[in-house]
Design an enzyme around this catalytic site. Structure first.
Site, PDB file in Angstrom:
ATOM      1  CB  CYS A  71      -0.934   0.208   1.248  1.00  0.00           C
ATOM      2  SG  CYS A  71      -0.064   0.735   2.549  1.00  0.00           S
ATOM      3  CB  CYS A  74       4.827  -0.098   1.280  1.00  0.00           C
ATOM      4  SG  CYS A  74       4.008  -1.550   2.057  1.00  0.00           S
ATOM      5  CB  CYS A 410      -1.767  -4.429  26.111  1.00  0.00           C
ATOM      6  SG  CYS A 410      -2.043  -5.653  24.462  1.00  0.00           S
ATOM      7  CB  CYS A 412      -5.561  -5.892  22.526  1.00  0.00           C
ATOM      8  SG  CYS A 412      -3.890  -6.640  22.420  1.00  0.00           S
ATOM      9  CG  ASP A 454     -17.958   9.234 -18.010  1.00  0.00           C
ATOM     10  OD1 ASP A 454     -17.906   9.952 -18.765  1.00  0.00           O
ATOM     11  OD2 ASP A 454     -18.114   8.055 -18.452  1.00  0.00           O
ATOM     12  CB  THR A 456     -21.072   7.498 -22.541  1.00  0.00           C
ATOM     13  OG1 THR A 456     -21.448   8.260 -23.359  1.00  0.00           O
ATOM     14  CG2 THR A 456     -20.952   5.937 -23.351  1.00  0.00           C
ATOM     15  CG  ASP A 650     -18.094   3.508 -17.934  1.00  0.00           C
ATOM     16  OD1 ASP A 650     -17.553   4.669 -18.042  1.00  0.00           O
ATOM     17  OD2 ASP A 650     -18.698   2.811 -18.797  1.00  0.00           O
ATOM     18  CG  ASP A 736      -6.122  -5.623  26.876  1.00  0.00           C
ATOM     19  OD1 ASP A 736      -6.011  -4.258  26.260  1.00  0.00           O
ATOM     20  OD2 ASP A 736      -6.075  -6.450  26.389  1.00  0.00           O
TER      21      ASP A 736
END
Length: 757
Positions: A71, A74, A410, A412, A454, A456, A650, A736
């Protein structure tokens, strides 16, 4: 969960249609104006300088092809690592095309750059040729990447079964499962830290898992890692899907061409063609370059690039764009574009530009982890050390409280809160017919205040239908429909299909017609009872063939945005057929639903203003007509700067605008590139689903805020009680776990959202 934001992404429109009926000539806007800057070719990605033995020390602007990015986060990690090198003036990664562009000077060398990329955990192929298509990998190769998840899941299942009989053995097996899953995550966290990103989400997961192991919460540690690994695999699959979309765009340009020379025709590589060369293309083949038609007449299918459903008639001297498909006859053209500067290359460049100009949407958890993880680790360490060292307090007491604080800290529940809501919302959206590619797109969907369409294939069906039939005396309606259907039987041309469908609705079955032949770029003719029968565009008839009344009718129908075909028998006009691409059945309902959500709607089209005004007026929306892809992109960028905007399209020509918008939405029947460039897709092509998606996005955003509030609220309460000694370690674990359960249950409520249409 994963290392970055989720992205996903599915088909080209009809590519090889035969042209056997005349259609109204029209002038298509040029795809894009050629930019002045150098643009990399769609088929190659290489260093600006030819590689040689001294290339390691030659400074300047160089390109690499990067592999392994999941993604845009990165991409940002690679840029961060490279910009730390001395002598690197700029480093930019184009995620959509996997291209890295680095401008560097001494003392940095090419080897330094490549080593840095590898240390960051990515692969590269410097000065490599990018193939348009890649062979499908074997099933074993595709499954190979899932063994780590399968083994972790298997170890957790065994640990659960053993734990029901022997708690100690179950805990040991959960610890082994955690270590198995933790090793690659911790390795990537170390690589990120070496590359200048020490508090990545891998660091967050490593701290959470190690903390849970230290406190004996081995099952929780293994589950967090399992969810993280599954999220990473999904991101990788989504990224590869997007890569296939870009490759399909590149595949529109053939690798070779037939160049006409004084001694005959020779096969050459497409990138060797230069402006002024003459090439020959046969029916069913695509144009490798932009050029000018040298043949008198021909029809071209441009649907893969423009989204327009009907082949276009071109005459000698007309400009043609790379990727167009020759429909009916062999043609010759003069090459106009420089290598790497054809229409496909320019659209790729626009997609890259839009991606570069678009502000990156970082996942909440990535931003949060930058300060939260080190802050909680530091706080826990201070709790363990300060009271015993500064106030001679008992070490056992404060180490215990520090460990409790580490567990309270934590993340989580926080880690689960956002993806749990996003996953539930994405599942609900899929049931509504909307494929949303990740949490970032889902969040942006709810912020949209303007939606551009758009025309068409988006607001219209993209399939022409017969709307008027004007029959001249002494001919009859049934007779002209029968003759026309006989001529067009078996044709793949959109107008021919529309005519045959119209005849079928009136019970007319096409019959065999002798001496039928196609007139390239003009129409089709045959013979009936010894008389010549012709079906063509009115523009191909001599001026005196139409009476003043018939010419007035032609002009009136053209003003109504109709495509016209005329049937003649021995040069006598028998009938005039008017075709029109109609609005989708749910277009008005979809627009009205969006307007009720205070979303402004407008139409952006390359069609002429007369057609656009008629279409927009019937829907009650604004419009801009005569737009090229660059114009669409610029318009979307300008409007998006005022209020968050979504673009719905499209065609391939919509791809730059889809990328430029806050949210790009592709129709389900659209081209590969439009679907893969977009952030969302209407799988059933129902425009009413747009309002459903906006409502769901807003509900998901509220749900995420609730989840974060619950997670942080419970942590704040137990943070105080743990530090004061009111609650112990087991209550910290319960807090937690309870927070995780609460946010998950709250997120599951989103699954109950249903379409209102």
């Amino acid at each position: 969960m994963g290392s970055c934001c989720h992205h996903s992404s599915p088909k080209h429109k009809a590519a090889g249609q035969q042209h056997t009926a005349g259609c109204a000539p029209r002038t298509e806007p040029d795809l894009v104006d050629a930019p002045q800057a150098d643009i990399p070719s769609a088929t190659t990605a290489s260093s600006d300088s030819p590689p040689d033995e001294d290339s390691d020390t030659v400074p300047g602007l160089h390109h690499w092809q990067i592999q392994g990015m999941d993604c845009p986060s990165c991409a940002a990690q690679i840029e961060t690592a490279l910009r730390r090198l001395p002598g690197v003036q700029s480093a930019e990664v184009r995620f959509a095309t996997e291209r890295l562009e680095v401008h560097w000077q001494a003392p940095t060398t090419r080897a330094d750059i490549e080593k840095t990329i590898q240390i960051a955990g990515f692969d590269f192929a410097a000065s490599a040729v990018v193939t348009a298509t890649e062979p499908e990998s074997r099933l074993a190769d595709r499954l190979k990447g899932y063994w780590d998840i399968a083994l972790l899941l298997g170890l957790m299942a065994i640990a659960t079964l053993v734990g029901t009989q022997h708690d100690g053995a179950g805990g040991l097996l959960f610890s082994l499962a955690t270590l198995w899953g933790l090793w690659p995550v911790a390795t990537r966290a170390w690589r990120s830290a070496r590359s200048g990103s020490p508090f990545s989400i891998e660091t967050l997961m490593t701290v959470a898992a190690v903390g849970a192991l230290v406190l004996g919460e081995t099952a929780e540690a293994a589950m967090v890692l399992l969810l993280f690994m599954v999220g990473e695999k999904l991101e990788r699959l989504a990224a590869e899907r997007a890569r296939r979309g870009v490759r399909s765009l590149m595949a529109l340009v053939p690798d070779t061409a037939s160049r006409v020379t004084a001694t005959g025709i020779e096969q050459v590589a497409a990138h060797r063609l230069k402006p002024g060369d003459t090439i020959e293309i046969h029916p069913g083949a695509r144009l490798p370059v932009d050029g000018t038609l040298l043949s008198p007449l021909a029809a071209f299918d441009e649907s893969a690039l423009t989204g327009e459903s009907m082949p276009v008639d071109k005459q000698q001297g007309d400009r043609l764009t790379a990727g167009s498909l020759v429909v009916d006859m062999a043609v010759r053209l003069r090459v106009d574009s420089q290598p790497g500067h054809n229409a496909i290359d320019r659209i790729l460049h626009l997609i890259e530009q839009a991606e570069a100009n678009r502000a990156p949407i970082a996942r909440f958890i990535d931003n949060f982890s930058r300060w939260y993880t080190p802050a909680m680790m530091l706080a826990a360490l201070l709790v363990m050390l300060v009271p015993p060292l500064a106030f001679a307090a008992a070490w056992e007491t404060w180490v215990y409280r520090g460990l409790a604080l580490l567990l309270i800290g934590c993340p989580c529940a926080l880690v689960i809160s956002t993806p749990a809501a996003v996953t539930s919302a994405l599942a609900a959206a899929t049931r509504m017919g909307v494929l949303i590619k990740g949490g970032a797109a889902l969040e942006q969907m709810g912020k949209v205040r303007t939606m551009a369409f758009d025309k068409t294939g988006t607001l219209t069906t993209g399939r022409p239908e017969l709307v008027k039939l004007l029959v001249s005396a002494p001919f009859e309606r049934e007779q002209v429909l029968q003759l026309s259907a006989n001529l067009e039987a078996g044709s793949h041309h959109p107008l021919a299909k529309a005519l045959v469908r119209a005849a079928a609705r009136e019970g007319i079955v096409p019959q065999h017609m002798s001496h039928r032949r196609t007139l390239p770029g003009a129409g089709i003719e045959g013979e009936w009872q010894g008389q010549q029968l012709l079906l063509c565009n009115p523009a191909h008839l001599p001026a005196q063939s139409l009476s003043e009344l018939q010419q007035a009718r032609v002009s009136a129908l053209q003003l109504e945005a109709c495509t016209l075909v005329v049937l003649t028998l021995d040069q006598q006009v028998a009938a005039l057929f008017a075709f029109r691409d109609s609005l989708r059945a749910d277009a008005q309902a979809g627009i009205t639903a969006l307007q009720q959500l205070d979303i402004r709607c407008l139409m952006l089209t390359g069609d002429n203003p007369t057609v656009a005004a008629r279409m927009a007026g019937s829907l009650g929306i604004d419009f801009q007509a005569g737009l090229k892809p660059r114009d669409k992109q610029n318009t979307v960028a300008r409007l998006n700067g005022q209020l968050p905007l979504a673009m719905v399209g499209d065609g391939i020509n919509d791809a730059p605008a889809l990328r430029q918008a806050s949210v790009g939405i592709a129709m389900g029947q659209g081209t590969d590139v439009a679907l893969d460039t977009a952030d969302a897709a209407l799988t059933h092509s129902r425009l009413t689903a747009l309002a459903d998606a906006v409502r769901l996005s807003r509900a998901a955003h509220a749900n995420i805020r609730q989840n974060i509030g619950m997670a942080l609220g419970l942590k704040a309460i137990f943070l105080v009680t743990s530090l004061t000694g009111i609650t112990g370690l087991w209550l910290a674990v319960l807090a937690d776990t309870g927070a995780t359960a609460l946010v998950t249950l709250n997120a599951l409520r989103l699954l109950g959202h249903k379409s209102r249409f």
